[in-house]
Design a protein around this motif. Structure first.
Motif, PDB file in Angstrom:
ATOM      1  N   GLN A   1      -8.664   7.007   8.172  1.00  0.00           N
ATOM      2  CA  GLN A   1      -8.454   8.260   8.868  1.00  0.00           C
ATOM      3  C   GLN A   1      -7.395   8.973   8.161  1.00  0.00           C
ATOM      4  N   GLU A   2      -7.675   9.943   7.275  1.00  0.00           N
ATOM      5  CA  GLU A   2      -6.648  10.962   6.688  1.00  0.00           C
ATOM      6  C   GLU A   2      -5.806  11.803   7.799  1.00  0.00           C
ATOM      7  N   PRO A   3      -6.277  12.443   8.590  1.00  0.00           N
ATOM      8  CA  PRO A   3      -5.471  13.194   9.565  1.00  0.00           C
ATOM      9  C   PRO A   3      -4.427  12.310  10.152  1.00  0.00           C
ATOM     10  N   LEU A   4      -4.873  11.093  10.561  1.00  0.00           N
ATOM     11  CA  LEU A   4      -3.724  10.195  11.206  1.00  0.00           C
ATOM     12  C   LEU A   4      -2.976   9.788  10.343  1.00  0.00           C
ATOM     13  N   LEU A   5      -3.208   9.377   9.106  1.00  0.00           N
ATOM     14  CA  LEU A   5      -2.293   9.133   7.855  1.00  0.00           C
ATOM     15  C   LEU A   5      -1.194  10.198   7.908  1.00  0.00           C
ATOM     16  N   PHE A   6      -1.682  11.438   7.959  1.00  0.00           N
ATOM     17  CA  PHE A   6      -0.973  12.617   7.669  1.00  0.00           C
ATOM     18  C   PHE A   6       0.081  12.649   8.567  1.00  0.00           C
TER      19      PHE A   6
ATOM     20  N   THR B   1       0.790  -1.095   0.070  1.00  0.00           N
ATOM     21  CA  THR B   1      -0.101  -0.003   0.124  1.00  0.00           C
ATOM     22  C   THR B   1       0.923   1.134   0.055  1.00  0.00           C
ATOM     23  N   SER B   2       0.626   2.134  -0.842  1.00  0.00           N
ATOM     24  CA  SER B   2       1.289   3.606  -0.918  1.00  0.00           C
ATOM     25  C   SER B   2       0.528   4.418  -0.323  1.00  0.00           C
ATOM     26  N   LEU B   3       1.178   5.544   0.282  1.00  0.00           N
ATOM     27  CA  LEU B   3       0.502   6.623   0.976  1.00  0.00           C
ATOM     28  C   LEU B   3       1.385   7.747   0.276  1.00  0.00           C
ATOM     29  N   ILE B   4       0.590   8.866  -0.349  1.00  0.00           N
ATOM     30  CA  ILE B   4       1.548  10.095  -0.578  1.00  0.00           C
ATOM     31  C   ILE B   4       0.521  11.308  -0.199  1.00  0.00           C
TER      32      ILE B   4
ATOM     33  N   ILE C   1      -3.956  18.202   4.721  1.00  0.00           N
ATOM     34  CA  ILE C   1      -3.592  18.096   3.427  1.00  0.00           C
ATOM     35  C   ILE C   1      -4.218  16.631   3.173  1.00  0.00           C
ATOM     36  N   ARG C   2      -4.549  16.087   1.935  1.00  0.00           N
ATOM     37  CA  ARG C   2      -5.113  15.128   1.419  1.00  0.00           C
ATOM     38  C   ARG C   2      -3.933  14.221   1.506  1.00  0.00           C
ATOM     39  N   VAL C   3      -4.084  12.952   1.669  1.00  0.00           N
ATOM     40  CA  VAL C   3      -3.522  11.783   1.629  1.00  0.00           C
ATOM     41  C   VAL C   3      -4.040  11.058   0.484  1.00  0.00           C
ATOM     42  N   PHE C   4      -3.014  10.701  -0.512  1.00  0.00           N
ATOM     43  CA  PHE C   4      -3.583   9.779  -1.507  1.00  0.00           C
ATOM     44  C   PHE C   4      -3.178   8.466  -1.420  1.00  0.00           C
ATOM     45  N   LEU C   5      -4.195   7.299  -1.372  1.00  0.00           N
ATOM     46  CA  LEU C   5      -3.765   5.913  -1.042  1.00  0.00           C
ATOM     47  C   LEU C   5      -3.609   5.120  -2.348  1.00  0.00           C
ATOM     48  N   GLY C   6      -2.689   4.334  -2.467  1.00  0.00           N
ATOM     49  CA  GLY C   6      -2.689   3.278  -3.706  1.00  0.00           C
ATOM     50  C   GLY C   6      -2.574   1.659  -3.082  1.00  0.00           C
ATOM     51  N   GLY C   7      -3.242   1.071  -3.655  1.00  0.00           N
ATOM     52  CA  GLY C   7      -3.070  -0.266  -3.659  1.00  0.00           C
ATOM     53  C   GLY C   7      -3.371  -0.915  -2.116  1.00  0.00           C
ATOM     54  N   THR C   8      -4.499  -0.319  -1.708  1.00  0.00           N
ATOM     55  CA  THR C   8      -4.842  -0.548  -0.393  1.00  0.00           C
ATOM     56  C   THR C   8      -5.135  -2.232  -0.197  1.00  0.00           C
ATOM     57  N   THR C   9      -5.605  -2.766  -1.451  1.00  0.00           N
ATOM     58  CA  THR C   9      -6.144  -4.253  -1.318  1.00  0.00           C
ATOM     59  C   THR C   9      -4.675  -5.016  -1.433  1.00  0.00           C
ATOM     60  N   ASN C  10      -3.625  -4.515  -1.741  1.00  0.00           N
ATOM     61  CA  ASN C  10      -2.529  -5.235  -1.723  1.00  0.00           C
ATOM     62  C   ASN C  10      -2.004  -5.963  -0.200  1.00  0.00           C
ATOM     63  N   ILE C  11      -2.793  -5.172   0.730  1.00  0.00           N
ATOM     64  CA  ILE C  11      -2.714  -5.873   1.897  1.00  0.00           C
ATOM     65  C   ILE C  11      -3.267  -7.053   2.240  1.00  0.00           C
ATOM     66  N   LEU C  12      -4.183  -7.666   1.255  1.00  0.00           N
ATOM     67  CA  LEU C  12      -4.983  -8.552   1.503  1.00  0.00           C
ATOM     68  C   LEU C  12      -4.252  -9.847   1.037  1.00  0.00           C
ATOM     69  N   ASN C  13      -3.134  -9.320   0.025  1.00  0.00           N
ATOM     70  CA  ASN C  13      -2.427 -10.496  -0.344  1.00  0.00           C
ATOM     71  C   ASN C  13      -1.134 -11.039   0.338  1.00  0.00           C
ATOM     72  N   GLN C  14      -1.156 -10.088   1.339  1.00  0.00           N
ATOM     73  CA  GLN C  14       0.105 -10.547   2.529  1.00  0.00           C
ATOM     74  C   GLN C  14      -0.634 -11.475   3.372  1.00  0.00           C
TER      75      GLN C  14
END
Lengths: 354, 354
Positions: free
Chosen positions: B274-279, B135-138, B243-256
């Motif tokens: 929880q965007e603020p927390l990710l931030f 999963t990526s966070l930007i 600020i917004r945090v963009f997520l990618g591949g959240t489903t990838n953790i399901l493969n782990q």
DNA sequence: TTTAGCACTCTGAGGTTTAGAGTGCTAAAG
DNA sequence: CTTTAGCACTCTAAACCTCAGAGTGCTAAA
């Protein structure tokens, strides 16, 4: 009256009063427990003065008619999609919302002035999902359905200007453009006035590429400078076709026993990551003027054929601009979801129009 | 050199060459297979001329030192967090990216001109997650670190004006304000000029409430009209903290395999909502000038103490404006993730600064 | 037409068995 | 002193088994 997926009202088929009661009882129990409902349970729970044996017979009939199924011989019954459909169309009575629910819905709006439209939508998604225990999807307001109101051009320095586009629904869209030549105030004024005259009142959807080209031709005779100003318009057309979809409570599907399989979860989450697809689904399912319940295979999209999608729309100044949806397994508390959504949409309409 | 969570470089402890090789082999194998690695496997796979019995002895040592553990007696070894740390700091050599990877990363940028910063970020999240299978966070660019450049006020009609705020990094923020009194061009010009003088070059972070109040006092002597213009400034301070945090591949953790438990999945997805927390997490973990690897309990936040977070930062015109991160189980392909991230950040820096 | 009774069916939870992988230790070999 | 072969031991996880419980359909009586 609620519309089903095909837009028409479904016929109330001939089901004896007693069969209706039984079907209703099965749906209600199954929605609550997620376990197949047996004849004993029905005969007790809704204390209709009738023995379990009789109910067994009726249930067998209902199964034959396609409203119920057994997961296996010697298990209780669960509703089929047809069963849910019948329930929604004929048997369901809408809940009154509890004071708590009312409070939850109304308070999220009053929580300080939420000027930002994004925040309103985002919060709505949250409330909707937590009140229904399902995943909620809310489409942001659709720029392209708004009407053109004003165009402004604001020179920043020698090389760049800011183009500002304002719609009747209060959207503001802007973009910095490069202007190779210095623009005189007079020239600018002329162009802007012309554009405003031509475009005023058209919805963004109506500003087609051909119209833009026409305008370009007109103007190019006079000025060759504004090439880039049009880019804003053209991009408005393209980019804004796809609007953000806000999700709430995606984790709620994990609570549903029908999603205990990791693979199903994956497929679902995958869907949630594809904003354009969600947009499509919402757009296609919703109807302008009422709440639509789309059960299981009634959904066009493969990925949600085991789900129910309930959609409604919200308006700004009586213009339908966005869609709200609740997505969950076909086993969902239809009356609750519909009630909550109805109330939420009311609130949204109110607060967005001010 | 990579920094670890504490900012310092960890000491290379005394580990014999052979122990290092074995640790390395265990990490590499375990990352690939997700199964405890036995002595046989090590002795064969990395064909070091040594029998499994010897390796067993060495492994017992490594376990005692805290680099390896057994999930149960009579199972193979898996690396501890300390083991991973040692590997990352001392044993890992960075992959060269394959041509495919290079292509994937570079092509997403060239895909038509991506003017919209949101799109660039969003695509980056996608590439990063698919190239790493995590999963990526930007984090989107941080407005508040930009420097004030220009303020403009643009009257729309009798009652309303548009305030436009422009930063040196090209952000444009605008807001419609109510202006009770009609403003004359001259008055406006005067105010705007004054504000621009005072604010030019300050970062948004530096525009404190007290400074705003000071300006207000100065101006109110002359005009009482612009109350609302300041709201834009004040809200810039508050709202844009998050600020917004963009997520990618959240489903990838399901493969782990470490996330085969539905409950863990739930907690993870909950975090993602929880965007603020990710931030917060990104902000706290990242360091301005290098890639940071934060392994397991090195993370401050409870929810990700079983995960590894790898972060980097990107710049616009040499100003650090955002953070990119990859989040996954501690068992992750560190060298690959780091290599991919390094390349991605390079590309981002390049393309955002133009 | 309804209902009590009964034989029958199917699931899912709990318990048992067992093959296989991998260890630690010992004693011999280098 | 270090390495290795050999062996007894341990633990897991999959496969299999058992059985109580829930619920049915059918039959025959009310």
């Amino acid at each position: 009256m609620l519309k089903n997926r095909n837009g028409g009202l479904s016929m109330a088929e001939a089901l004896s009063e007693r069969k209706q009661q039984i079907l209703r009882a099965v749906v209600i129990n199954y929605v609550k427990s997620a376990e197949p409902v047996g004849s004993r349970t029905v005969s007790r729970s809704h204390r209709m003065g009738i023995s379990s044996a009789t109910i067994r017979n009726e249930m067998a009939d209902l199964e034959e008619m396609g409203y119920l199924v057994q997961p296996h011989t010697s298990a209780g019954r669960i509703p089929t999609q047809l069963g849910y459909r019948y329930y929604v169309d004929n048997l369901m009575d809408l809940d009154d919302l509890s004071a708590d629910d009312e409070l939850a819905i109304s308070s999220f709006l009053s929580a300080e002035k939420m000027r930002e439209i994004e925040k309103i939508i985002n919060n709505s998604a949250r409330v909707l999902s937590s009140a229904t225990n399902q995943t909620s999807l809310i489409m942001g307001p659709q720029f392209r359905k708004s009407a053109f109101h004003q165009l402004r051009i604001l020179p920043l320095d020698e090389k760049r200007s800011l183009v500002v586009l304002i719609t009747d629904t209060g959207f503001i869209k802007n973009k910095v453009i490069d202007t190779q030549h210095q623009l005189s105030q007079a020239e600018l004024h002329q162009v802007v006035t012309y554009l405003n005259q031509k475009l005023y009142g058209l919805t963004i959807d109506q500003v087609t590429t051909s119209l833009i080209n026409e305008l370009k031709r007109d103007l190019f005779k006079r000025l060759e400078i504004l090439e880039q100003a049009f880019i804003l318009l053209e991009e408005s057309l393209k980019e804004e076709k796809q609007i953000r979809v806000f999700l709430g409570g995606t984790t709620n599907i994990l609570n549903q026993p029908e999603f205990k399989d990791v693979d199903k979860i994956r497929r679902m989450l995958n869907l949630f990551e594809q904003e354009p697809l969600l947009f499509q689904i919402l757009e296609d399912t919703s109807s302008e003027d009422d709440i639509v319940v789309s059960i299981g295979a009634e959904n066009k999209y493969e990925d949600i054929k085991e789900c129910t999608l309930i959609t409604g729309t919200y308006k700004i100044h009586d213009k339908t601009l966005g869609t709200v949806g609740v997505l969950g397994p076909t086993r969902m508390d239809y009356s609750r979801v519909i009630s909550v959504m109805r109330r939420l949409v009311d609130y949204l309409n109110q607060s967005l129009s001010s």
